[in-house]
Motif scaffolding. Structure first.
Motif, PDB file in Angstrom:
ATOM      1  N   THR A 147       0.836  -1.194   0.000  1.00 40.43           N
ATOM      2  CA  THR A 147       0.000   0.000   0.000  1.00 40.43           C
ATOM      3  C   THR A 147       0.879   1.255   0.000  1.00 40.43           C
TER       4      THR A 147
ATOM      5  N   ARG B 253      -3.527   0.402  -3.256  1.00 37.06           N
ATOM      6  CA  ARG B 253      -3.210  -0.947  -2.799  1.00 37.06           C
ATOM      7  C   ARG B 253      -2.810  -1.814  -3.997  1.00 37.06           C
TER       8      ARG B 253
ATOM      9  N   HIS C  66       4.629  -1.170   2.782  1.00 33.61           N
ATOM     10  CA  HIS C  66       3.879   0.090   2.760  1.00 33.61           C
ATOM     11  C   HIS C  66       4.830   1.254   2.531  1.00 33.61           C
TER      12      HIS C  66
END
Length: 325
Positions: free
Chosen positions: A231, A242, A302
């Protein structure tokens, strides 16, 4: 707020500036607000030092002042958040995703490790300090009422005894224990722990490969370093992405102006990070974003991309306004 020059302050106060900055950052979710809070703490302590007379430990006294400053600051304010906390579904990687922007006061902001992690602490203590400035942890803290937030930090990060916290907050040990129990339950519910691995040689090698791919703008190589369901979000925009396919599509689409960027590796929020300098129209490079990476199982899980759209982020974090070399 009264401004007091650093050289006017008692050196005993200045010894605690970095750890107080870390505490205020966790409380407030903003390195900039933390700087202001610590400055106000120093001003109040400077004014009251003559009357202090060692009635309690200087460090405890400073934390009492800093806690009160933070509680005053948080009174009536909405909690800071990250885009993934505010919107349940990812956005499409198209230009229109940039239509919704919120002010800087809406977001949890980054902090450089060097601003809050004690250089002279033992490795175990440094690890605790880094874990407690992770973006996931700081974001989760913002869900807590301010006094619960202070209790959790004082008890579980700073390892104060319950009676010490009770004295600082002018309350009872039973009240402190109750607040801590409620704070723990909320943190568990909102996900205050992440699975980011400690910074080691494997992570450093991954960051080198990531930076190399980014500077060459080899998006195929870059997304190959991401988890399949990685993400990314980009404060001050509400959007988030995402999946490495959508992240790659974004970087070759709306993000294509980042081609030709220069980067400066650093550490932020207890994680690998890099400052990005984007090509400037007319030549040269300009500060553009601080990217904080969360790594799991040898891949990037992330990316928090804090954009410097107002030309203030780099300056206030103490990052160079020109790329290295």
């Amino acid at each position: 707020m009264t401004t007091v020059l650093t050289d006017e302050l008692d050196p005993r106060l200045l010894e605690h500036r970095r750890e107080l900055t870390g505490y205020c950052y966790r409380m407030l979710g903003s390195a900039f607000d933390a700087d202001d809070a610590v400055q106000e703490t120093m001003v109040r302590a400077w004014r009251g030092l003559a009357d202090f007379e060692g009635r309690s430990a200087l460090r405890s006294w400073l934390y009492r002042i800093a806690t009160n400053v933070c509680l005053d600051h948080l009174s009536g304010r909405q909690r800071r958040a990250l885009p993934m906390d505010l919107t349940g579904s990812p956005w499409q990687p198209v230009e229109a995703s940039l239509a919704v922007r919120r002010p800087g006061t809406a977001w949890v902001e980054p902090v450089l490790d060097r601003q809050v992690v004690a250089e002279d602490a033992d490795p175990a203590e440094q690890a605790v300090q880094r874990e407690s400035i992770r973006l996931a942890f700081v974001s989760a803290l913002q869900h807590l009422p301010p006094r619960q937030r202070a209790v959790l930090l004082l008890r579980e990060v700073l390892r104060w005894r319950a009676d010490e916290v009770a004295q600082l907050l002018d309350t009872t040990v039973a009240s402190v224990n109750s607040a801590l129990q409620r704070a723990r339950a909320t943190m568990a519910e909102v996900g205050g722990e992440d699975e980011t691995e400690p910074l080691d040689d494997v992570q450093r090698a991954l960051l080198e490969r990531y930076v190399d791919a980014f500077e060459r703008y080899d998006i195929e190589a870059l997304v190959g370093l991401l988890h399949e369901d990685a993400t990314q979000h980009m404060p001050p925009f509400v959007m988030w992405l995402r999946g490495r396919a959508d992240i790659g599509t974004w970087m070759l689409g709306p993000g294509a102006n980042c081609r030709g960027s220069r980067v400066l590796p650093t550490l932020a929020n207890g994680a690998p990070a890099f400052a990005q300098y984007r090509p400037r129209a007319g030549g040269g490079h300009e500060p553009w974003a601080l990217h904080v990476l969360e790594v799991r199982a040898g891949r990037v899980a992330h990316i928090s991309s804090f954009l410097d759209l107002d030309n203030d982020l780099f300056r206030r974090l103490g990052l160079p306004v020109e790329p290295p070399g």
